[in-house]
Design a protein around this motif. Structure first.
Motif, mmCIF file in Angstrom:
data_model
loop_
_atom_site.group_PDB
_atom_site.id
_atom_site.type_symbol
_atom_site.label_atom_id
_atom_site.label_comp_id
_atom_site.label_asym_id
_atom_site.label_seq_id
_atom_site.Cartn_x
_atom_site.Cartn_y
_atom_site.Cartn_z
ATOM 1 N N ILE A 50 -8.926 -10.214 -25.048
ATOM 2 C CA ILE A 50 -9.757 -10.701 -26.162
ATOM 3 C C ILE A 50 -8.857 -11.209 -27.290
ATOM 4 C CG2 ILE A 50 -11.327 -9.910 -27.997
ATOM 5 C CD1 ILE A 50 -12.693 -8.166 -25.813
ATOM 6 N N ALA A 53 -7.451 -14.577 -26.286
ATOM 7 C CA ALA A 53 -8.478 -15.633 -26.351
ATOM 8 C C ALA A 53 -8.759 -16.004 -27.807
ATOM 9 C CB ALA A 53 -9.755 -15.163 -25.652
ATOM 10 N N ALA A 57 -8.352 -19.604 -29.596
ATOM 11 C CA ALA A 57 -9.423 -20.252 -30.375
ATOM 12 C C ALA A 57 -8.893 -20.671 -31.747
ATOM 13 C CB ALA A 57 -10.615 -19.307 -30.517
ATOM 14 N N ALA A 278 -18.509 -10.207 -24.360
ATOM 15 C CA ALA A 278 -17.088 -10.523 -24.535
ATOM 16 C C ALA A 278 -16.911 -11.779 -25.383
ATOM 17 C CB ALA A 278 -16.419 -10.698 -23.172
ATOM 18 N N GLY A 279 -17.724 -12.796 -25.120
ATOM 19 C CA GLY A 279 -17.611 -14.047 -25.883
ATOM 20 C C GLY A 279 -17.948 -13.854 -27.345
ATOM 21 N N VAL A 282 -14.942 -12.128 -28.891
ATOM 22 C CA VAL A 282 -13.803 -13.056 -29.048
ATOM 23 C C VAL A 282 -14.004 -13.925 -30.282
ATOM 24 C CG1 VAL A 282 -12.719 -15.148 -28.111
ATOM 25 C CG2 VAL A 282 -13.103 -13.170 -26.627
ATOM 26 N N GLN A 283 -15.171 -14.534 -30.384
ATOM 27 C CA GLN A 283 -15.384 -15.459 -31.504
ATOM 28 C C GLN A 283 -15.378 -14.726 -32.849
ATOM 29 O OE1 GLN A 283 -18.519 -18.561 -31.159
ATOM 30 N NE2 GLN A 283 -18.945 -18.036 -33.290
ATOM 31 N N THR B 421 -16.627 -14.870 -19.171
ATOM 32 C CA THR B 421 -17.373 -14.180 -20.237
ATOM 33 C C THR B 421 -16.739 -14.379 -21.607
ATOM 34 O OG1 THR B 421 -16.173 -12.122 -19.826
ATOM 35 C CG2 THR B 421 -18.276 -12.402 -18.685
ATOM 36 N N MET B 422 -15.424 -14.567 -21.669
ATOM 37 C CA MET B 422 -14.799 -14.794 -22.986
ATOM 38 C C MET B 422 -15.137 -16.182 -23.515
ATOM 39 S SD MET B 422 -11.232 -12.719 -23.082
ATOM 40 C CE MET B 422 -10.405 -13.723 -21.877
ATOM 41 N N LEU B 424 -14.158 -19.295 -23.802
ATOM 42 C CA LEU B 424 -13.425 -20.235 -24.657
ATOM 43 C C LEU B 424 -13.849 -21.679 -24.411
ATOM 44 C CD1 LEU B 424 -9.706 -19.074 -24.893
ATOM 45 C CD2 LEU B 424 -11.286 -19.544 -26.770
#
Lengths: 511, 511
Positions: A50, A53, A57, A278-279, A282-283, B421-422, B424
């Motif tokens: 994470i 990623a 980003a 998870a997304g 991450v963001q 799932t992350m 990007l």
């Protein structure tokens, strides 16, 4: 000796006397700032994925819409403004900001006994906002909330041991002028509780007025800066990956004024962040890291809280949901990410989608509160009172939330394992020629207050006792407590002379 | 292509169609037997300390009141009968039993789709007993429960995806003869659900009758032994550290008959175990290890579940409490101890001290259910429907428990972290020239059923929608579901010819 032998009797009167003796904070079974890291919904490898990623980003997607002042600050420390007007943040710049960032934020109370030290896995629970309705449990109505409701929430929170801070939970909808609304939000909260308060500013121009009032309350600017007892909840980012221009300007001003900042990234999984847990994490992490870079470019080491607040969405309806299992996971994962960076952090929990304080409200509030706590979340925001996916605030639920959080804190405290608690000596004594039970022994009674949490509004009567006392209703019991608290003057009321000064300078709507 | 482009439209109709399509078990977001071990309320060192203390208790304190047959079995494998008539169990005997013990117990359903494989950290939720009252939510009365109530509970559990097994939650108080009660408890549960059933026997002499009935239902003894779909909940021990003589005799008989055994140690912290969480766990572990030694002395490898069930006590009143934070910790710690030994295990959770399905019932049920699940407890007993510290069972709460457990299971499932799932790529697409949000994209909609759990009885309406549909009441919604289910014939009803045979042989009280 007398006390000891009366305990030995194991009688009801002795137990009652023991129970009613005041218990010092240090001897209480749960306290603010207990530490926990027993829940790890992410593995170390997942945390690292994470992080990587999020860095990608920051480096490749970057952020639109920074104000010019922010662009200047961030470019100065090595960020890159692209032709597309997006600020991209190289890994080295993030690492530099992390090295400079404040790792040990103290959020002061107006009364020092309420100071909160945000470091390690110390856990604190409190409210947050911004509900637009007050939930009336008697009429089952959602009505516009106002400044008196906000002040009442502060007075109630001041009296609840397990509500450790009061971030403004409601909007003063009865004050149409935004400047007046901001000033009255400060006044209504600060005069209702001596616990730490969190507020917001609608526009950068309003910040000066806020500081004027806070300096007056503190007794001067120096006194304010020594112990800033109000922090700023700052939605500095509009997910996905855009700075909120005006909020960033507010942020720059409050940093200069010595006010701690909550860097709040309030995305919604499936709408403004990816739909995966998870997304969403991450963001949120990427956005808050950008905030950390920003804050530390403005003023290295300025107190800031990593506010990864990814919310949930019901994909069937497209409406926000705060009470889901996915939410609890997001919040727990965020706590781990904060600690990966060694930063003080906060996330939302305790919210429910239920409209009233019913069974759904109970189970939804508990899941995310206890999981946030077990993950070592420094600041558990929204943890009591929030209904209908943050649209409604309920005073009764705030009171019941005190019990929920006490329960969660008992779990946060965890299990002490040592020769005394494992109690082999007791087992031997009881089993080998002893009474065959542990009831009423010194060893048992000594644990009554130190180890156990007792609900204050919830009850544990037997069905028979419960029927005998008229089948008490939980919500009605909370209403009764609310009325008791609100019938008394605020324990945090400002000195009358100071109050007059403030009222001379600001239009205060509270009577 | 058609399906894909209709999804792209993101319209309400498309979402509705997608939502209403049946979802195969493998594609569901939560399922029985999901694995979790993200919560570790005990450190490895603490686990080892508890283990060593339990061994010391087994070696030095030992157990009174074993039946002669049990003494013979246990002495044969190396246990020592002392002059004080207590059986003491040397460490080597425990280790030998652990090496022989069944590590992978399957609890069969009458329908194979409900089989549960108890190994690793696979989690299952279900009911347990033994309530003496049925909670009537309409009249707010606790009334004696009977065989029809038990059968109804089975019919309801059969229809709830997240109730994975039905251990008899209520006593048939309308059947005064104990043999008839035991036989009717089997009949009422087995004819109400094809999920795995747990029962008890009041006396050793009743076991044969139970097997007679179960062989008939299975279609013969061989068929029964191939897939025993009923297990025995066996209170083999009377804490502290005494065998329950008659229950041990029951245990020996059911083992011979091929029925899996739940080795249930139901202590109460502060009464029949030490008042500390650690002490309660040590004693429960010691008692269940004695049970493991006993079972494997009778028949090496016989299927048995380590049933450390330490309950809580309210030290102020001396009354049992099932809904506390201390309870949640005890249950979570027990799950870790089971896995330390590599054995299938179960413990109680989901109980509430509340008398009705109110907010307290919700938060108490959730804390221990989610913590038990996150700890990888194989069998979460008592997880739905239990009120007033196990005295009352409520059909509505069973239905609402399905939502609570779905929520907890979502947390048990945890977070998948990978490149997909992350997300990007989604972030890039959305932010860099894309729509600026993730609503209605293929990637978002594809997660609607696979990743999200939606409550079935609880609701997520906005306050406005909620008011428009008449402010639905959660408990009334559960009552409506209950009435729908109970108005239909049992889906697990026995073949009429078989039913007649059973009724010819046993006095069946169900009409």
């Amino acid at each position: 000796m007398t006390a000891k032998s009366s305990r030995r009797s194991g009688g009801r009167a002795a137990r009652k006397a023991l129970r009613e003796a005041p218990v010092a904070m240090e001897a209480r079974s749960v306290r603010p700032g207990m530490e926990s890291a027993t829940l790890k919904v992410l593995s170390d490898e997942q945390i690292n994925m994470i992080h990587e990623a999020a860095i990608e980003a920051l480096e490749t997607i970057g952020f639109a819409d920074a104000p010019q002042s922010g662009v200047d600050h961030m470019v100065r420390v090595g960020c890159i403004l692209g032709d597309d007007d997006r600020i991209r943040i190289p890994r080295a710049v993030v690492e530099d900001a992390l090295s400079k960032a404040c790792k040990d934020v103290t959020l002061y109370g107006r009364d020092p006994k309420h100071d909160m030290h945000l470091n390690g896995h110390r856990v604190h629970f409190g409210t947050a906002g911004a509900a637009v309705s007050l939930v009336d449990v008697e009429t089952e109505e959602y009505r516009d909330c106002g400044v008196q409701d906000l002040h009442d929430a502060a007075k109630i929170a001041d009296r609840l041991d397990n509500i450790h801070f009061l971030q403004r939970p409601m909007v003063c909808r009865d004050i149409p002028d935004n400047f007046e609304m901001d000033m009255n939000s400060i006044y209504a909260t600060v005069s209702g509780t001596t616990k730490h308060v969190g507020v917001s500013f609608t526009e950068p121009d309003y910040v000066d007025g806020g500081f004027d009032m806070l300096h007056m309350v503190a007794g001067g600017e120096e006194e304010w800066r020594a112990r800033p007892f109000v922090s700023n909840s700052n939605c500095f980012v509009v997910p996905p990956m855009k700075f909120a221009t005006e909020s960033c300007e507010v942020m720059e001003k409050v940093i200069e004024g010595g006010m701690p900042v909550l860097l709040l990234s309030a995305g919604m999984a499936g709408a403004t962040t990816p739909s995966t847990v998870a997304g969403a994490v991450v963001q949120s992490v990427a956005e808050c890291l950008a905030g950390i870079v920003y804050v530390n470019a403005v003023k290295p080491g300025a107190p800031a809280i990593m506010g990864t607040w990814p919310f949930g969405l019901d994909l069937r309806s497209g409406a926000m949901t705060g009470g889901s299992g996915e939410q609890a996971l997001q919040t727990a994962a965020c706590a781990q990410m904060h600690k990966f960076y060694g930063l003080p952090g906060g996330a939302p929990a305790g919210m429910t989608d239920a409209k009233l304080p019913d069974m759904q409200a109970g189970w939804e509030a508990m899941a995310s509160n206890v999981m946030g706590g077990l993950s070592g979340l420094n600041m558990v925001y929204e943890s009591a009172g929030m209904h209908a996916s943050l649209l409604g605030f309920c005073h009764e639920s705030l009171i019941l939330g005190d019990d929920i959080i006490g329960h969660a804190l008992r779990c946060v405290r965890g299990i002490e394992v040592d020769d005394v608690t494992m109690a082999l000596d007791q087992m031997r004594e009881v089993c080998l020629g002893g009474p065959g039970h542990y009831l009423g022994t010194d060893a048992t009674l000594a644990r009554m207050e130190s180890d156990y949490v007792y609900p204050k509004t919830a009850e544990r009567l037997s069905p028979k006792e419960w029927a005998e006392v008229g089948k008490p209703n939980l919500v009605k019991a909370a209403t009764k407590k609310k009325e008791e608290i609100l019938s008394e003057p605020s324990r945090a009321a400002l000195d009358p002379a100071l109050d007059q000064e403030i009222r001379a300078k600001f239009k205060i709507h509270l009577g």
